[in-house]
Design a protein around this motif. Structure first.
Motif, PDB file in Angstrom:
ATOM      1  N   THR A   9      -4.531   6.097  -5.880  1.00  0.00           N
ATOM      2  CA  THR A   9      -5.503   6.634  -4.928  1.00  0.00           C
ATOM      3  C   THR A   9      -6.368   5.543  -4.306  1.00  0.00           C
ATOM      4  O   THR A   9      -7.143   5.820  -3.391  1.00  0.00           O
ATOM      5  N   ALA A  10      -6.286   4.342  -4.809  1.00  0.00           N
ATOM      6  CA  ALA A  10      -7.132   3.281  -4.263  1.00  0.00           C
ATOM      7  C   ALA A  10      -6.440   1.934  -4.383  1.00  0.00           C
ATOM      8  O   ALA A  10      -5.569   1.739  -5.231  1.00  0.00           O
ATOM      9  N   PRO A  21      -7.648  -8.086  -0.185  1.00  0.00           N
ATOM     10  CA  PRO A  21      -8.473  -9.049   0.554  1.00  0.00           C
ATOM     11  C   PRO A  21      -9.119  -8.399   1.772  1.00  0.00           C
ATOM     12  O   PRO A  21      -8.576  -7.448   2.333  1.00  0.00           O
ATOM     13  N   ARG A  22     -10.242  -8.946   2.162  1.00  0.00           N
ATOM     14  CA  ARG A  22     -10.931  -8.431   3.347  1.00  0.00           C
ATOM     15  C   ARG A  22     -10.050  -8.698   4.552  1.00  0.00           C
ATOM     16  O   ARG A  22      -9.495  -9.773   4.705  1.00  0.00           O
ATOM     17  N   LEU A  52      -5.201   7.010   0.221  1.00  0.00           N
ATOM     18  CA  LEU A  52      -5.411   5.748  -0.476  1.00  0.00           C
ATOM     19  C   LEU A  52      -6.694   5.111   0.059  1.00  0.00           C
ATOM     20  O   LEU A  52      -6.779   4.778   1.231  1.00  0.00           O
ATOM     21  N   ALA A  53      -7.696   4.985  -0.799  1.00  0.00           N
ATOM     22  CA  ALA A  53      -8.942   4.365  -0.371  1.00  0.00           C
ATOM     23  C   ALA A  53      -8.805   2.855  -0.476  1.00  0.00           C
ATOM     24  O   ALA A  53      -8.291   2.351  -1.474  1.00  0.00           O
ATOM     25  N   LEU A  54      -9.247   2.134   0.552  1.00  0.00           N
ATOM     26  CA  LEU A  54      -9.129   0.673   0.522  1.00  0.00           C
ATOM     27  C   LEU A  54     -10.470   0.047   0.156  1.00  0.00           C
ATOM     28  O   LEU A  54     -11.483   0.326   0.785  1.00  0.00           O
ATOM     29  N   LEU A  91       0.828  -1.203   0.000  1.00  0.00           N
ATOM     30  CA  LEU A  91       0.000   0.000   0.000  1.00  0.00           C
ATOM     31  C   LEU A  91       0.863   1.254   0.000  1.00  0.00           C
ATOM     32  O   LEU A  91       0.565   2.232  -0.682  1.00  0.00           O
ATOM     33  N   LYS A  92       1.949   1.212   0.765  1.00  0.00           N
ATOM     34  CA  LYS A  92       2.820   2.383   0.839  1.00  0.00           C
ATOM     35  C   LYS A  92       3.443   2.708  -0.508  1.00  0.00           C
ATOM     36  O   LYS A  92       3.539   3.867  -0.905  1.00  0.00           O
TER      37      LYS A  92
END
Ligand code: TYD
Ligand code: MG
Length: 453
Positions: free
Chosen positions: A415-416, A420-421, A436-438, A406-407
């Motif tokens: 931006t996104a 996995p949940r 960053l939208a997850l 993610l980093k």
């Protein structure tokens, strides 16, 4: 003196048989068995008593000689270890000599004694390369030689060499062994002698080894067991970048990669491979998704491309570059049976852009996104990265090092992220980097539906 007995050695795996055969029984390769004359054994000397020691006690970590080429040093585990042997394999023309000349020159410029023995090129050819790379002033010792007796005698006389490069081990020749240079027996005997000298004199030894068509270092697998580290230099000659991969390392991690770019001035380090792999990406094209991957300890973003072509009759083709075809077959089956995507009347082409080879199952989700996007003829969100493993029932499974992925995505302006949940792991929630939208998904069908909608 009795004539030494002939024996038959498989040039692919090193197995010895008393009879010639068309096929090696050990490794199954065809036409690899060649006659070699057994090495004459030197007279046995009396053994020396070993100083057995206890398990406790401290050995200081070996001091390493950093070459100053960060991408190389990282793959080595922090630099060259004195007294160790490294095998550098790669296709001809990929840039092994270039890389080693650059590393050797950097060490020599730092004041270390470095020797470069070329068995493939004449002194003038190496000098020409040095001039082109602007390294001609580096104070290293260069020799063109293949006779190992001369090389060994010269190395015996060196008091403080830090690095010795042998380019390549297949050209070396020991006159006490009757087989031709490049044969298993020669390569093994030459490597053994050089490694013995490296341990005795304390220099780091780098052997260049050519790679055969099937990807093994030419001739002997046995060589890989003799050295402390095996590095592969890979790349597609159509692309300018090269990847140095550690496949064995007694002194460091093996899954590290170093990324280089072949330029007019030799190999340039690529400190930010993601930017390189994504450089030619065009947003808003159906069939493309960005995978947030991990190579060793490094996050690397790459574009996954899928193309579907209608093939109403006949057997549909599945063609894949840079990923495992078995894994693609599994993913296609999951997309068809669990997500209702009809793919059996289409040819499927999958490509990891830029020529990178991916081994992680974490790429499943990005590959599925690329295929679903191609099937729906709708681009994925160009600002989004994907990672996650897909199970046989279509469930999305956790993968390692989500934070690092993610980093890297955030660093490159994404931006996104589709991932996995999260299952509650203790009380440490996954920190989403700012901006960053997850988007967590539990089942592959949800991803397919979102691309269709
Ligand atoms: P080389 O190091 O000789 O490969 P190897 O030792 O693995 O066989 O590299 C050969 C290729 O690299 C050759 O095709 C030319 C290219 N090259 C460059 O593009 N730029 C350079 O500065 C150098 C020295 C080589
Ligand atoms: Mg070379």
């Amino acid at each position: 003196m009795a004539r030494p007995a002939a024996r038959y050695v498989c040039q692919a795996c090193g197995a010895v048989t008393p009879k010639w055969a068309g096929r090696c029984e050990t490794c199954g390769a065809w036409n690899t068995i060649a006659e070699e004359v057994a090495e004459a054994r030197p007279k046995a000397a009396p053994g020396r008593r070993l100083p057995f020691v206890g398990l406790s006690g401290e050995a200081p970590p070996p001091p390493r000689a950093a070459t100053g080429i960060a991408e190389l040093d990282r793959v080595l585990g922090g630099g060259l270890v004195p007294g160790s042997a490294v095998l550098l394999g790669g296709d001809p023309g990929i840039g092994k000599s270039t890389l080693l000349l650059q590393a050797a020159a950097a060490l020599a410029r730092a004041g270390r004694r470095v020797l470069y023995v070329s068995g493939e090129e004449a002194v003038e050819q190496v000098r020409m390369r040095a001039r082109r790379l602007d390294l001609a002033d580096a104070p290293l010792g260069l020799a063109a030689a293949i006779n190992l007796r001369d090389i060994a005698a010269s190395l015996e006389a060196e008091a403080d060499a830090a690095l010795v490069v042998i380019d390549s081990i297949q050209t070396m020749w020991l006159d006490s062994v009757e087989s031709a240079p490049g044969s298993v027996t020669q390569v093994r005997a030459a490597a053994f002698e050089l490694i013995r000298l490296a341990k005795q004199r304390g220099f780091a030894l780098v052997l260049v080894g050519h790679v055969t068509k099937d990807g093994t270092i030419a001739g002997p697998r046995v060589l890989e067991h003799m050295v402390d580290a095996v590095l592969h230099f890979e790349g597609d000659r159509g692309h300018q970048f090269r990847i140095l991969r550690g496949v064995k390392n007694r002194f460091g991690a093996t899954d590290e990669i170093g990324v280089f770019e072949m330029t007019e001035q030799g190999l340039a380090e690529v400190a930010n491979p993601s930017a390189l792999f994504l450089a030619e990406r065009r947003g808003n094209v159906a069939g493309s998704a960005v995978f947030a991957g991990l190579e060793g300890t490094r996050p690397v973003l790459v574009e996954v491309q899928a193309l579907l072509a209608a093939n109403p009759g006949g057997a549909p083709r599945r063609s894949v570059i840079g990923w495992e075809s078995g894994r693609l077959a599994m993913l296609l089956a999951v997309l068809e049976t669990r997500c209702g995507l009809r793919l059996n009347a289409s040819d499927v082409y999958l490509n990891i852009a830029g020529g990178l080879r991916i081994g992680e199952p974490a790429a499943d989700l990005a590959v599925a996104a690329a295929i679903a996007s191609a099937a729906a003829d709708r681009p994925t969100d160009p600002g989004r990265v994907y990672f996650g493993e897909v199970g046989l029932s279509g469930e999305i499974r956790q993968v390692a090092q989500a934070e690092a992925r993610l980093k890297e995505a955030q660093k490159l302006g994404f931006t996104a992220a589709c991932l996995p949940r999260r299952v509650a792991r203790g009380n440490r929630p996954l920190a989403a980097p700012e901006g960053l939208a997850l988007h967590e998904i539990g089942h592959l069908a949800d991803l397919v539906a979102s691309l269709r909608a």
